[in-house]
Design a protein around this motif. Structure first.
Motif, PDB file in Angstrom:
ATOM      1  N   THR A  13       0.829  -1.216   0.000  1.00 47.91           N
ATOM      2  CA  THR A  13       0.000   0.000   0.000  1.00 47.91           C
ATOM      3  C   THR A  13       0.859   1.259   0.000  1.00 47.91           C
ATOM      4  O   THR A  13       0.622   2.209  -0.768  1.00 47.91           O
ATOM      5  CB  THR A  13      -0.921   0.014   1.229  1.00 47.91           C
ATOM      6  OG1 THR A  13      -1.737  -1.160   1.225  1.00 47.91           O
ATOM      7  CG2 THR A  13      -1.807   1.261   1.249  1.00 47.91           C
ATOM      8  N   GLU A  17       1.110   4.128  -2.916  1.00 51.18           N
ATOM      9  CA  GLU A  17       0.755   5.521  -2.672  1.00 51.18           C
ATOM     10  C   GLU A  17       1.930   6.450  -2.975  1.00 51.18           C
ATOM     11  O   GLU A  17       1.763   7.568  -3.453  1.00 51.18           O
ATOM     12  CB  GLU A  17       0.312   5.705  -1.221  1.00 51.18           C
ATOM     13  CG  GLU A  17      -1.014   5.040  -0.882  1.00 51.18           C
ATOM     14  CD  GLU A  17      -2.173   5.622  -1.680  1.00 51.18           C
ATOM     15  OE1 GLU A  17      -2.221   6.875  -1.860  1.00 51.18           O
ATOM     16  OE2 GLU A  17      -2.998   4.829  -2.161  1.00 51.18           O
ATOM     17  N   PHE A  30       1.005  11.982   2.592  1.00 47.86           N
ATOM     18  CA  PHE A  30       1.694  10.702   2.764  1.00 47.86           C
ATOM     19  C   PHE A  30       2.394  10.633   4.110  1.00 47.86           C
ATOM     20  O   PHE A  30       2.311   9.634   4.831  1.00 47.86           O
ATOM     21  CB  PHE A  30       2.706  10.508   1.625  1.00 47.86           C
ATOM     22  CG  PHE A  30       3.357   9.155   1.625  1.00 47.86           C
ATOM     23  CD1 PHE A  30       2.812   8.107   0.902  1.00 47.86           C
ATOM     24  CD2 PHE A  30       4.523   8.914   2.350  1.00 47.86           C
ATOM     25  CE1 PHE A  30       3.403   6.842   0.906  1.00 47.86           C
ATOM     26  CE2 PHE A  30       5.119   7.667   2.363  1.00 47.86           C
ATOM     27  CZ  PHE A  30       4.569   6.623   1.637  1.00 47.86           C
TER      28      PHE A  30
END
Length: 346
Positions: A13, A17, A30
């Motif tokens: 993941t 991202e 982030f």
């Protein structure tokens, strides 16, 4: 799902991202999601204390490796984005050195303030103090302490701007004189009182509902009309030139007795008479000896003390000094008008 599976899922993941980051805003999002104190890495790390020693070593090692790899990749991508945005900003803000230069424009002082400061400076050199007071004043200080009770006919001479029955916008800066006499409590003094004043009036080239005065007041033993005339002659010559003459004409003010209108000889014709002055003189201010009632009302014994007072219209003097044709020019902030006074600023 085991902790190991959770760590691998987080890896997929996070790196997915990371590949989507294209701006500084994405970098912040982030960082908050994965590296914050309550971010996803921290949540997995918080599960370690409940594991056995063997699992702690195994999963702790996996988490540390993931954090190091993700941190390195994130910092690398952050630097790339920062550099890209900087280059884009520089491309848009590029300086074209072939363009003509732009000079800085220096402002000019409004002639109103030039004259106000010059008048104040003249009287400061004669030993006067500068005193200021409220623009919203009580009827007591604006009128009654100046020998103008409520039924006095002089009230009809001024169309004042009342806020309520007892408060108004001051119609002259004489209110400061009354307050200073109260403050000095029977002691001698020399003051000038600059400030805005207000009266109901139709604005035109020579009238305004708002204008400014510098009033003066001297109270001491043995003050007489000769002191007043000498003082105003010093003022007139300093303001208008050494060759100017001062003339007194009888007048009436409720707070002075005797009262005079003060004229200065015309600088255009030298006192001979012209289209500007008509008879060789131009009115510049009102003055007189302080009325005994004013002294008495404000705590001075008129048998012991005497004084003189005067009131100078700042705009009036400025219009005469610089040949200004309309009082409204002082208040309209027209740069073209102000430009003319650059050289007159000291």
């Amino acid at each position: 799902m085991s902790l190991k599976d959770n760590i691998e899922e987080l890896r997929k993941t996070a790196f997915a991202e990371l590949s989507k980051i294209v701006s500084s805003a994405d970098i912040t999002t982030f960082r908050n999601r994965f590296f914050a104190k309550r971010g996803e890495l921290a949540l997995l790390t918080s599960q370690l204390p409940s594991l056995s020693d063997k699992e702690k070593r195994e999963y702790g090692s996996l988490l540390s490796r993931l954090r190091e790899e993700l941190t390195s990749a994130f910092e690398s991508r952050s630097e790339e984005i920062t550099l890209e945005e900087l280059n884009e900003k520089l491309a848009h803000e590029k300086l074209d050195i072939t363009l003509p230069g732009r000079g800085n424009s220096i402002g000019a002082k409004n002639p109103f303030y030039i004259i106000r400061d010059e008048i104040a400076d003249i009287f400061l050199k004669m030993g006067y103090e500068v005193k200021e007071g409220p623009e919203v004043e009580s009827d007591l200080y604006n009128f009654e302490r100046l020998n103008i009770p409520k039924d006095h006919p002089a009230r009809d001479m001024q169309d004042s701007l009342y806020i309520n029955e007892n408060l108004l916008l001051r119609s002259q800066t004489s209110n400061i004189q009354a307050r200073v006499m109260e403050e000095k409590a029977g002691k001698p003094f020399k003051i000038i009182c600059p400030g805005k004043t207000y009266r109901r009036d139709d604005d035109d080239a020579t009238h305004s509902h708002q204008f400014a005065q510098i009033e003066g007041l001297v109270v001491d033993k043995g003050i007489n009309m000769a002191h007043l005339k000498a003082t105003l002659e010093v003022f007139a010559k300093a303001m208008f030139g050494e060759k100017r003459e001062v003339r007194f004409r009888p007048s009436f003010f409720p707070f002075t007795e005797p009262s005079v209108e003060v004229d200065v000889s015309c600088g255009n014709c030298g006192g001979k008479g012209c289209s500007m002055c008509k008879n060789g003189y131009i009115e510049i201010l009102g003055a007189g000896m302080v009325h005994p009632n004013v002294l008495k009302i404000n705590g001075y014994d008129p048998e012991v003390y005497s004084g003189f007072a005067f009131g100078i219209g700042i705009e009036r003097v400025a219009m005469l000094r610089y040949g200004i044709d309309d009082i409204r020019r002082f208040y309209t902030n027209d740069v073209r008008f102000l430009e003319q006074f650059k050289k007159k600023v000291s």
